[in-house]
Design a protein around this motif. Structure first.
Motif, PDB file in Angstrom:
ATOM      1  N   VAL A 177       7.842  15.789  -8.724  1.00  0.00           N
ATOM      2  CA  VAL A 177       8.033  14.819  -7.643  1.00  0.00           C
ATOM      3  C   VAL A 177       8.627  13.533  -8.214  1.00  0.00           C
ATOM      4  N   ARG A 211       8.656   9.105  -1.854  1.00  0.00           N
ATOM      5  CA  ARG A 211       8.799   8.224  -0.694  1.00  0.00           C
ATOM      6  C   ARG A 211       8.849   9.050   0.597  1.00  0.00           C
ATOM      7  N   CYS A 225       2.528  11.323  -9.731  1.00  0.00           N
ATOM      8  CA  CYS A 225       1.781  12.054 -10.759  1.00  0.00           C
ATOM      9  C   CYS A 225       1.883  13.558 -10.534  1.00  0.00           C
ATOM     10  N   LEU A 226       2.354  13.994  -9.364  1.00  0.00           N
ATOM     11  CA  LEU A 226       2.514  15.429  -9.111  1.00  0.00           C
ATOM     12  C   LEU A 226       3.744  15.935  -9.859  1.00  0.00           C
ATOM     13  N   SER A 237       1.618   6.755  -6.707  1.00  0.00           N
ATOM     14  CA  SER A 237       0.558   7.725  -7.001  1.00  0.00           C
ATOM     15  C   SER A 237       1.042   9.157  -6.828  1.00  0.00           C
ATOM     16  N   LEU A 238       1.900   9.385  -5.827  1.00  0.00           N
ATOM     17  CA  LEU A 238       2.390  10.745  -5.584  1.00  0.00           C
ATOM     18  C   LEU A 238       3.242  11.233  -6.749  1.00  0.00           C
ATOM     19  N   LEU A 271       0.836  -1.210   0.000  1.00  0.00           N
ATOM     20  CA  LEU A 271       0.000   0.000   0.000  1.00  0.00           C
ATOM     21  C   LEU A 271       0.866   1.254   0.000  1.00  0.00           C
ATOM     22  N   ILE A 272       1.958   1.246   0.778  1.00  0.00           N
ATOM     23  CA  ILE A 272       2.843   2.413   0.779  1.00  0.00           C
ATOM     24  C   ILE A 272       3.495   2.564  -0.594  1.00  0.00           C
ATOM     25  N   GLU A 273       3.909   1.435  -1.192  1.00  0.00           N
ATOM     26  CA  GLU A 273       4.496   1.507  -2.540  1.00  0.00           C
ATOM     27  C   GLU A 273       3.510   2.124  -3.518  1.00  0.00           C
ATOM     28  N   HIS A 274       2.233   1.746  -3.370  1.00  0.00           N
ATOM     29  CA  HIS A 274       1.213   2.272  -4.274  1.00  0.00           C
ATOM     30  C   HIS A 274       1.039   3.778  -4.068  1.00  0.00           C
ATOM     31  N   LEU A 275       1.097   4.221  -2.807  1.00  0.00           N
ATOM     32  CA  LEU A 275       0.989   5.660  -2.533  1.00  0.00           C
ATOM     33  C   LEU A 275       2.178   6.401  -3.127  1.00  0.00           C
TER      34      LEU A 275
END
Lengths: 199, 199
Positions: free
Chosen positions: A20, A26, A16-17, A13-14, A6-10
């Motif tokens: 970043v 991370r 896309c900013l 996802s981040l 789940l953290i890897e997925h976040l």
């Protein structure tokens, strides 16, 4: 093996900013998890709200959550001036940096045939319709200075000129407070050629 | 007057990310709205998932969505070695950069009396409990080199020494590939003093 999918997925996802990369993503993910879980939830809510509720103004195409943006809806603005900008950020820059009291038209991009962006994508039918409604005395072209933006400005100027409306563009030259040594040579050449009488 | 209160709220929310100031937050918000609405929704979902599902491992305190993290749950790890790190990122750095096969204990911070962070906040009762369970031959202290981290390392070493367990810490010195000229003077002095026989 990642410690937490789940953290890897976040982290993914981040990314896309804009601006970043993997390391900052991370750091952001761990920062939110360790120190700021309520703010992470608030950010998630804000993202959902904006995506679901923010659309385009039916008059000028900028972002708004209503049918018309606050500028178009305001009664006291001068409807005889129409300033054409590339993006909502440009609109905000003019709103906060100048005392312009007219209305706007936001292209949401520039003509770019290679990327498949044509007049329809910039809402130019809507722009022509606004010109044809009448009441506009001056169109101010405030697009950027990239090749695509200048081609767009040229295309717009043709549309405006056909209708006999006055057309202006923002002045180019040396930025205020900037020393000559820091100005690029094409800006300097332009500023030299278009020198103004000292008042 | 802001053009869209919802966008302003998103810009404000994005500023909870480390390293994101007002200008980058605005750029991020407009980027998501103009180009990447599906990714914005995915990011919101990832944030919600992580906050709601990621907790701490009951053995080592790192982040995990299960009861135990993958390292603690793995049967083939060497339970006689216990490496103490400050944060899950440090754990991941050791996992990816070394071939360490033992277990971890994650402090999730360092002792900092001024900030009100004491032994209980670092789970040191749990740490003592693990030592008292037996089976640990070596505790590797892998905390950082800030004053607080060194005080924490000292505190931990007392706990370990009381129980007669072997205690080690990571080697300090000149980074591999780094020229002497780029090394700070205290690292250089340390490396000089602790020079090793050439093998």
């Amino acid at each position: 093996m990642p410690i937490s999918p789940l953290i890897e997925h976040l982290v993914e996802s981040l990314r896309c900013l804009p601006g970043v990369g993997p390391k900052s993503a991370r750091r952001m993910a761990y920062h939110l998890l360790e120190r700021n879980r309520p703010k992470a939830l608030a950010l998630a809510q804000a993202l959902n709200d904006v995506v679901q509720q923010v659309g385009h103004c039916t008059r000028c195409r900028t972002f708004t959550e209503g049918e018309q943006c606050v500028v178009c809806a305001a009664q006291q603005r001068d409807a005889s001036q129409l300033c054409v900008v590339e993006s909502p950020t440009d609109l905000e820059a003019i709103e906060s940096g100048t005392n312009y009291q007219g209305l706007y038209f936001v292209l949401m991009g520039v003509l770019s045939p290679l990327d498949g962006i044509g007049p329809a994508d910039l809402g130019l039918e809507m722009f022509e319709h606004r010109l044809d409604e009448g009441g506009i005395d001056e169109v101010i072209i405030a697009t950027g200075t990239t090749v695509e933006a200048q081609a767009t400005a040229h295309y717009l100027s043709e549309l405006v000129r056909e209708r006999g409306v006055r057309i202006t563009r923002l002045a180019h030259g040396i930025p205020l407070g900037g020393g000559l040594e820091y100005v690029d040579s094409s800006t300097l050449a332009h500023a030299f050629q278009r020198r103004m009488p000292l008042e």
